[in-house]
Design a protein around this motif. Sequence first.
Motif, PDB file in Angstrom:
ATOM      1  N   TYR A 121      11.092   4.050  11.809  1.00 50.01           N
ATOM      2  CA  TYR A 121      10.275   3.468  12.869  1.00 50.01           C
ATOM      3  C   TYR A 121       9.239   2.556  12.221  1.00 50.01           C
ATOM      4  CZ  TYR A 121       7.311   3.452  17.079  1.00 50.01           C
ATOM      5  OH  TYR A 121       6.567   3.084  18.170  1.00 50.01           O
ATOM      6  N   ARG A 122       9.355   1.256  12.455  1.00 50.21           N
ATOM      7  CA  ARG A 122       8.599   0.277  11.677  1.00 50.21           C
ATOM      8  C   ARG A 122       7.088   0.487  11.697  1.00 50.21           C
ATOM      9  NH1 ARG A 122       8.946  -1.924   7.033  1.00 50.21           N
ATOM     10  NH2 ARG A 122       7.438  -3.604   6.812  1.00 50.21           N
ATOM     11  N   PRO A 123       6.446   0.764  12.850  1.00 49.95           N
ATOM     12  CA  PRO A 123       4.998   1.009  12.793  1.00 49.95           C
ATOM     13  C   PRO A 123       4.637   2.162  11.878  1.00 49.95           C
ATOM     14  CG  PRO A 123       5.698   0.625  15.051  1.00 49.95           C
ATOM     15  CD  PRO A 123       6.949   0.753  14.245  1.00 49.95           C
ATOM     16  N   THR A 124       5.452   3.219  11.882  1.00 55.26           N
ATOM     17  CA  THR A 124       5.180   4.371  11.020  1.00 55.26           C
ATOM     18  C   THR A 124       5.436   4.038   9.560  1.00 55.26           C
ATOM     19  OG1 THR A 124       5.706   5.911  12.793  1.00 55.26           O
ATOM     20  CG2 THR A 124       5.847   6.753  10.554  1.00 55.26           C
ATOM     21  N   VAL A 125       6.489   3.297   9.274  1.00 53.47           N
ATOM     22  CA  VAL A 125       6.776   2.895   7.898  1.00 53.47           C
ATOM     23  C   VAL A 125       5.598   2.113   7.321  1.00 53.47           C
ATOM     24  CG1 VAL A 125       8.256   1.478   6.421  1.00 53.47           C
ATOM     25  CG2 VAL A 125       9.278   2.923   8.195  1.00 53.47           C
ATOM     26  N   LYS A 126       5.049   1.190   8.091  1.00 56.48           N
ATOM     27  CA  LYS A 126       3.910   0.395   7.619  1.00 56.48           C
ATOM     28  C   LYS A 126       2.682   1.272   7.408  1.00 56.48           C
ATOM     29  CE  LYS A 126       3.260  -3.695   9.467  1.00 56.48           C
ATOM     30  NZ  LYS A 126       3.120  -4.772  10.466  1.00 56.48           N
ATOM     31  N   GLU A 127       2.416   2.163   8.345  1.00 56.91           N
ATOM     32  CA  GLU A 127       1.244   3.031   8.245  1.00 56.91           C
ATOM     33  C   GLU A 127       1.317   3.926   7.005  1.00 56.91           C
ATOM     34  OE1 GLU A 127      -2.278   5.218   9.454  1.00 56.91           O
ATOM     35  OE2 GLU A 127      -1.473   3.268  10.081  1.00 56.91           O
ATOM     36  N   ASP A 151       1.287  -8.402   9.231  1.00 58.08           N
ATOM     37  CA  ASP A 151       2.164  -8.160   8.085  1.00 58.08           C
ATOM     38  C   ASP A 151       1.424  -8.301   6.753  1.00 58.08           C
ATOM     39  OD1 ASP A 151       4.485  -7.600   9.568  1.00 58.08           O
ATOM     40  OD2 ASP A 151       4.888  -9.740   9.831  1.00 58.08           O
ATOM     41  N   SER A 152       0.115  -8.394   6.804  1.00 57.49           N
ATOM     42  CA  SER A 152      -0.682  -8.547   5.583  1.00 57.49           C
ATOM     43  C   SER A 152      -1.400  -7.241   5.273  1.00 57.49           C
ATOM     44  CB  SER A 152      -1.706  -9.682   5.741  1.00 57.49           C
ATOM     45  OG  SER A 152      -1.046 -10.918   5.941  1.00 57.49           O
ATOM     46  N   LEU A 153      -1.540  -6.979   3.987  1.00 62.60           N
ATOM     47  CA  LEU A 153      -2.124  -5.728   3.507  1.00 62.60           C
ATOM     48  C   LEU A 153      -3.512  -6.010   2.947  1.00 62.60           C
ATOM     49  CD1 LEU A 153      -1.081  -2.780   3.311  1.00 62.60           C
ATOM     50  CD2 LEU A 153      -0.313  -3.301   0.989  1.00 62.60           C
ATOM     51  N   TYR A 154      -4.497  -5.195   3.372  1.00 60.34           N
ATOM     52  CA  TYR A 154      -5.878  -5.416   2.973  1.00 60.34           C
ATOM     53  C   TYR A 154      -6.478  -4.144   2.376  1.00 60.34           C
ATOM     54  CZ  TYR A 154      -5.803  -9.707   5.775  1.00 60.34           C
ATOM     55  OH  TYR A 154      -5.511 -10.948   6.279  1.00 60.34           O
ATOM     56  N   ILE A 155      -7.412  -4.336   1.451  1.00 61.85           N
ATOM     57  CA  ILE A 155      -8.198  -3.226   0.930  1.00 61.85           C
ATOM     58  C   ILE A 155      -9.251  -2.856   1.972  1.00 61.85           C
ATOM     59  CG2 ILE A 155      -9.828  -2.503  -0.869  1.00 61.85           C
ATOM     60  CD1 ILE A 155      -8.405  -4.447  -2.771  1.00 61.85           C
ATOM     61  N   VAL A 156      -9.263  -1.584   2.400  1.00 60.60           N
ATOM     62  CA  VAL A 156     -10.201  -1.168   3.449  1.00 60.60           C
ATOM     63  C   VAL A 156     -11.139  -0.056   2.993  1.00 60.60           C
ATOM     64  CG1 VAL A 156      -8.690  -1.886   5.335  1.00 60.60           C
ATOM     65  CG2 VAL A 156      -8.497   0.439   4.423  1.00 60.60           C
ATOM     66  N   ASN A 157     -10.930   0.451   1.786  1.00 57.94           N
ATOM     67  CA  ASN A 157     -11.805   1.493   1.266  1.00 57.94           C
ATOM     68  C   ASN A 157     -11.789   1.430  -0.254  1.00 57.94           C
ATOM     69  OD1 ASN A 157     -13.551   3.655   1.266  1.00 57.94           O
ATOM     70  ND2 ASN A 157     -12.276   4.932   2.610  1.00 57.94           N
ATOM     71  N   LEU A 162       5.040  -9.244  -7.991  1.00 57.94           N
ATOM     72  CA  LEU A 162       5.968  -9.466  -6.883  1.00 57.94           C
ATOM     73  C   LEU A 162       5.158  -9.738  -5.623  1.00 57.94           C
ATOM     74  CD1 LEU A 162       8.595  -6.588  -7.325  1.00 57.94           C
ATOM     75  CD2 LEU A 162       8.987  -9.027  -7.718  1.00 57.94           C
ATOM     76  N   PRO A 163       5.659 -10.562  -4.700  1.00 55.51           N
ATOM     77  CA  PRO A 163       4.987 -10.683  -3.408  1.00 55.51           C
ATOM     78  C   PRO A 163       4.816  -9.306  -2.776  1.00 55.51           C
ATOM     79  CG  PRO A 163       6.711 -12.338  -3.629  1.00 55.51           C
ATOM     80  CD  PRO A 163       6.868 -11.414  -4.800  1.00 55.51           C
ATOM     81  N   THR A 164       3.709  -9.088  -2.118  1.00 54.90           N
ATOM     82  CA  THR A 164       3.362  -7.756  -1.623  1.00 54.90           C
ATOM     83  C   THR A 164       4.470  -7.137  -0.785  1.00 54.90           C
ATOM     84  OG1 THR A 164       1.000  -8.243  -1.658  1.00 54.90           O
ATOM     85  CG2 THR A 164       1.713  -6.474  -0.215  1.00 54.90           C
ATOM     86  N   GLN A 165       5.022  -7.896   0.170  1.00 54.70           N
ATOM     87  CA  GLN A 165       6.049  -7.319   1.042  1.00 54.70           C
ATOM     88  C   GLN A 165       7.283  -6.912   0.252  1.00 54.70           C
ATOM     89  OE1 GLN A 165       7.013  -9.225   4.725  1.00 54.70           O
ATOM     90  NE2 GLN A 165       4.922  -9.854   5.152  1.00 54.70           N
ATOM     91  N   GLU A 166       7.653  -7.706  -0.751  1.00 53.72           N
ATOM     92  CA  GLU A 166       8.828  -7.378  -1.558  1.00 53.72           C
ATOM     93  C   GLU A 166       8.578  -6.116  -2.379  1.00 53.72           C
ATOM     94  OE1 GLU A 166      11.679  -9.387  -5.031  1.00 53.72           O
ATOM     95  OE2 GLU A 166      10.239 -10.631  -3.911  1.00 53.72           O
ATOM     96  N   TYR A 167       7.388  -6.018  -2.989  1.00 55.71           N
ATOM     97  CA  TYR A 167       7.069  -4.831  -3.780  1.00 55.71           C
ATOM     98  C   TYR A 167       7.067  -3.585  -2.898  1.00 55.71           C
ATOM     99  CZ  TYR A 167       4.655  -1.440  -6.672  1.00 55.71           C
ATOM    100  OH  TYR A 167       4.336  -0.300  -7.373  1.00 55.71           O
ATOM    101  N   MET A 168       6.436  -3.676  -1.723  1.00 58.10           N
ATOM    102  CA  MET A 168       6.358  -2.518  -0.841  1.00 58.10           C
ATOM    103  C   MET A 168       7.751  -2.049  -0.416  1.00 58.10           C
ATOM    104  SD  MET A 168       3.134  -1.754  -0.595  1.00 58.10           S
ATOM    105  CE  MET A 168       2.992  -0.735   0.875  1.00 58.10           C
ATOM    106  N   GLN A 189      -7.434  -9.362   0.716  1.00 58.63           N
ATOM    107  CA  GLN A 189      -6.012  -9.366   1.056  1.00 58.63           C
ATOM    108  C   GLN A 189      -5.187  -9.256  -0.217  1.00 58.63           C
ATOM    109  OE1 GLN A 189      -4.617 -12.880   3.051  1.00 58.63           O
ATOM    110  NE2 GLN A 189      -2.500 -12.150   3.201  1.00 58.63           N
ATOM    111  N   ILE A 190      -4.261  -8.296  -0.249  1.00 57.91           N
ATOM    112  CA  ILE A 190      -3.401  -8.086  -1.418  1.00 57.91           C
ATOM    113  C   ILE A 190      -2.231  -9.059  -1.344  1.00 57.91           C
ATOM    114  CG2 ILE A 190      -2.008  -6.418  -2.695  1.00 57.91           C
ATOM    115  CD1 ILE A 190      -3.723  -4.215  -1.419  1.00 57.91           C
ATOM    116  N   LEU A 191      -2.151  -9.943  -2.335  1.00 53.77           N
ATOM    117  CA  LEU A 191      -1.143 -11.006  -2.329  1.00 53.77           C
ATOM    118  C   LEU A 191       0.098 -10.644  -3.139  1.00 53.77           C
ATOM    119  CD1 LEU A 191      -3.555 -14.039  -2.908  1.00 53.77           C
ATOM    120  CD2 LEU A 191      -2.724 -13.129  -0.720  1.00 53.77           C
ATOM    121  N   ARG A 192      -0.105 -10.010  -4.288  1.00 54.58           N
ATOM    122  CA  ARG A 192       0.999  -9.660  -5.177  1.00 54.58           C
ATOM    123  C   ARG A 192       0.731  -8.302  -5.810  1.00 54.58           C
ATOM    124  NH1 ARG A 192       4.300 -14.024  -6.083  1.00 54.58           N
ATOM    125  NH2 ARG A 192       5.255 -13.086  -7.923  1.00 54.58           N
TER     126      ARG A 192
END
Length: 501
Positions: A212-218, A167-173, A194-200, A187-190
């Motif tokens: 579909y949750r996996p697709t929403v996250k992707e 459930d954590s978002l990271y910079i990969v490129n 706003l907390p990352t999950q709330e902003y997203m 790791q993107i914290l805010r």
Amino acid sequence: MMINSGKNDWTIAPELKPEIYTMYSETVKFRTIRFITDIDSITFVVKLNKPVKLAIVLNNKDTAQVVIGLSNKIPSTLSNKDKIYALSSFWSETKYNFAFIDRLPFDLDSLYQSYIPKVLATHTDYDFYDQMELFAANLKDLHSEVFYRMKGIYSNYYPLSARYFGDSLYIVNVREDLAKQYPIGSQILRINDLPTQEYMKRNVENYVCSAYRPTVKEISASHLFGYGLSTKKITITYKTPDGRILTNTPPRNGKSVDRKYMGPKPKRWNKPVEVFWEKNKIARLAFNTFSPKDRLVKMFESIKDTLYTAKGIIIDLRANSGGDTSTGWYLLNYMIKDPYFLSYAWQTRINSGVKKANGNYVKENEDYYKNRAYQTFAADTIRIPDSFKRFNVPMVVLISEQTCSAAEDFLITIKERKDRPVFIGRPTMGSTGSPLVLDKFPENGVAKVCTRRVLFPYSLKPFNEGIMPDILVDYSLDEYLNSEVDKDVSIAVELLTKQIK
């Protein structure tokens, strides 16, 4: 075409007289353009609101009239009548033809009514289509969307990309000039305090046309730093791999600055059809798209003979986002040992004025009255000609969160077969169907409404979410960033090697 230091591909259409290419910026008053063809180039300056006109000869016969302009204003050409027409067209086609009307958790008419004041309150064409995107996203179907063709002109992207791990978002490129400021693996914290999950959830996931949750996250991870208004900024707080907590506002200039990027570079997504040889004489056949069929079949036929020397075959669909379903069925001619196979079954909406009129008191017509009547079509029997020589070796299929649409039709067709290959990877995107294209929208708008609900051929269960792999392969952050690691392939080779022995 070089615009300042950035590159833009442009296919000129001589039938448009003239063809107009508009650049947008709220800050600069001119841009230096280097127009490059396969045989010539020219450099010139385009000033604000002073377009440059060119006549370009193509193939020594066609002359294209081209106008290149620079503007600092987003157009506002849509009348209230245009806005209501576009919204109403999409709503009515959805009401009577959307394949998944029965799973909507809200009343479609109420949603339509709530968006009337929203679209009328928009001040630019861009803002109007932004509201249309949000309206379509409520349907939660990737084959039902609204697009603004001109969006790219007024948009830019951040030179960063992100990905979820857990459930954590990271910079990969990241673009090389920003690599020290935004280290890969941070790791993107805010976001915007706003907390990352709330902003997203508030600002990104609401644009994703999927439930579909996996697709929403992707998709939401890819959209965070993706195209948006050039003037729209975000500030991120992130924890670097060495433990520092930093807060910065990245530049939204990915389109206008052309430099290398520092993230992992997958090697398997280079051509539409490719063959790679893994150890133990195992071949990996990558079908990275299913369209256009004629070209893909020709490419496949040119390399297929080498596959008969393989002791095992990996069908790699990890980068296949769809195309022509019959391309996948053509491939099945070489995979299935029976003389035939079943395609998917399917459903579509049906409407009857008389049955709808009677449906408020005749029970058997109630579905017509409530706009939820369906017609079901059985799976077709597809016979395999005797001329097809089968691949008579163990096989597996690699899938991922990018496997979608026609590629999922391929998987749906064989999912319930006892003799099918093992699926390895991650759940697929979870969207297929036949979209009705609405291309009469004003000012370069276009929409799609999915009209077909695909069913598995034997059980007739509806395809509502992605195809789950038989062997789930998750990547850690470190494994993802190490481009030499391909766990999917390693696990596939190991499994096939055991079957071969």
